[in-house]
Design an enzyme around this catalytic site. Sequence first.
Site, short mmCIF file in Angstrom:
data_model
loop_
_atom_site.label_atom_id
_atom_site.label_comp_id
_atom_site.label_asym_id
_atom_site.label_seq_id
_atom_site.Cartn_x
_atom_site.Cartn_y
_atom_site.Cartn_z
CG ASP A 104 -1.86 1.18 1.30
OD1 ASP A 104 -2.33 1.61 0.23
OD2 ASP A 104 -2.12 1.70 2.40
CB SER A 105 0.19 4.81 -0.43
OG SER A 105 -0.94 4.90 0.43
CE1 TYR B 200 2.13 5.31 -3.61
CE2 TYR B 200 0.65 3.53 -4.25
CZ TYR B 200 1.92 3.98 -3.95
OH TYR B 200 2.97 3.10 -4.00
N GLY B 201 -3.39 9.17 -3.43
CA GLY B 201 -4.71 9.56 -3.93
C GLY B 201 -4.77 10.75 -4.87
CB CYS C 195 -3.19 0.08 -2.44
SG CYS C 195 -3.16 1.74 -3.11
CG ASN C 196 -9.59 0.57 -2.41
OD1 ASN C 196 -10.61 -0.04 -2.70
ND2 ASN C 196 -9.07 0.54 -1.19
CD GLU D 116 0.29 6.89 6.16
OE1 GLU D 116 1.43 6.95 6.63
OE2 GLU D 116 -0.20 5.83 5.69
CB CYS E 228 -9.13 4.53 0.86
SG CYS E 228 -7.47 4.90 1.46
CB THR E 229 -6.43 -0.33 2.51
OG1 THR E 229 -5.34 0.45 1.98
CG2 THR E 229 -6.91 -1.31 1.46
CG HIS E 230 -4.76 4.90 4.64
ND1 HIS E 230 -4.27 4.43 3.44
CD2 HIS E 230 -3.68 5.40 5.32
CE1 HIS E 230 -2.95 4.65 3.39
NE2 HIS E 230 -2.57 5.23 4.52
N1 DGL Z 1 -4.67 3.11 0.93
C1 DGL Z 1 -4.67 3.40 -0.47
C2 DGL Z 1 -5.97 3.04 -1.13
O1 DGL Z 1 -6.56 2.11 -0.73
C3 DGL Z 1 -4.07 4.71 -0.89
C4 DGL Z 1 -4.31 5.89 -0.06
C5 DGL Z 1 -3.45 7.09 -0.49
O2 DGL Z 1 -2.24 7.00 -0.36
O3 DGL Z 1 -4.02 8.08 -0.97
O4 DGL Z 1 -6.40 3.62 -2.07
#
Ligand code: DGL
Length: 290
Positions: free
Chosen positions: A15-16, A46-47, A77-78, A157, A189-191
Amino acid sequence: MMDCSISPGFIGVFDSGVGGLTVVRRILEQTDHRVVFVADQAHVPYGGRPLEEISHFAGAISEALIEAGASAVIMACNISTATALFDVQRKWPDLPIHGVIGPGAADAYAQSQSGRIGVLATLGTVKTGAYTRAVQAISPEAYVREVACPRFVPLIESGNLDSPETEAAALEVLTPIIEDGCDVAVLGCTHYPYLLPVLQRLAPQVRFVDPAVRAVRLLLADLYEGADRSLYHPKGGHTLLTTGSKADFESQIPMFLPGPEADFGVDVARWQSGRLCLVAGVQAVVSSTR
Ligand code: DGL
């Protein structure tokens, strides 16, 4: 081919940032298989990045994990799933390589009574429209409302999981989903599972779906299909790598991956000319966990 000293036969996860640890946790709950996780914190979030750039990161991290001997990869990570999954699957057709969007869409559709589904995701994932396509591939009549949540990942984060600021950001993105009458919302988003207490408090009528539940189940079914599970490595010796600061990542782990699984080696992976090098970090981890 990179010279990588990690012993092969692990599940590669990436993931990011810390979001992918929600997926690692689900894997550890269901299997003894060894996990190597990469958090690309040099590039988090990443988003908001261009989609081609994310596709490159996701492809390169997958390649590094596979060259190091992954027996399966899950893009935790989506946005990586949306931009790189099909290319990576095409490149390694014999390896179980999974993402989170298809499983999340399927679970959301299965749990919705109304056929009106909300998706909370990063700007990049929303731009791809991947969730709308995945849900409507199951049912073309389903209504999907995707909402970008650019404030969430930086808050998470930095460990800001429940504060007035988090609540304000959550309220802003829940409003359109509630107004549209969605009874289910995908944590796209996995966060975001880390914000579940806040989201559920603000929208008790909405059922929140974590795509990792089904994604990990599918991954393990695929990985173990017809296999002798006793051949797999016993629990422990997991490796958590960051492309960012090792000290910062180490300090995040107790909050983001709590529990008794103490056998984690933590180290760094480094980007070199567009490729991800796991070697230095992994050598250090292996010697410190044996
Ligand atoms: N956790 C990631 C996702 O599921 C990326 C989140 C990010 O870095 O913006 O999309």
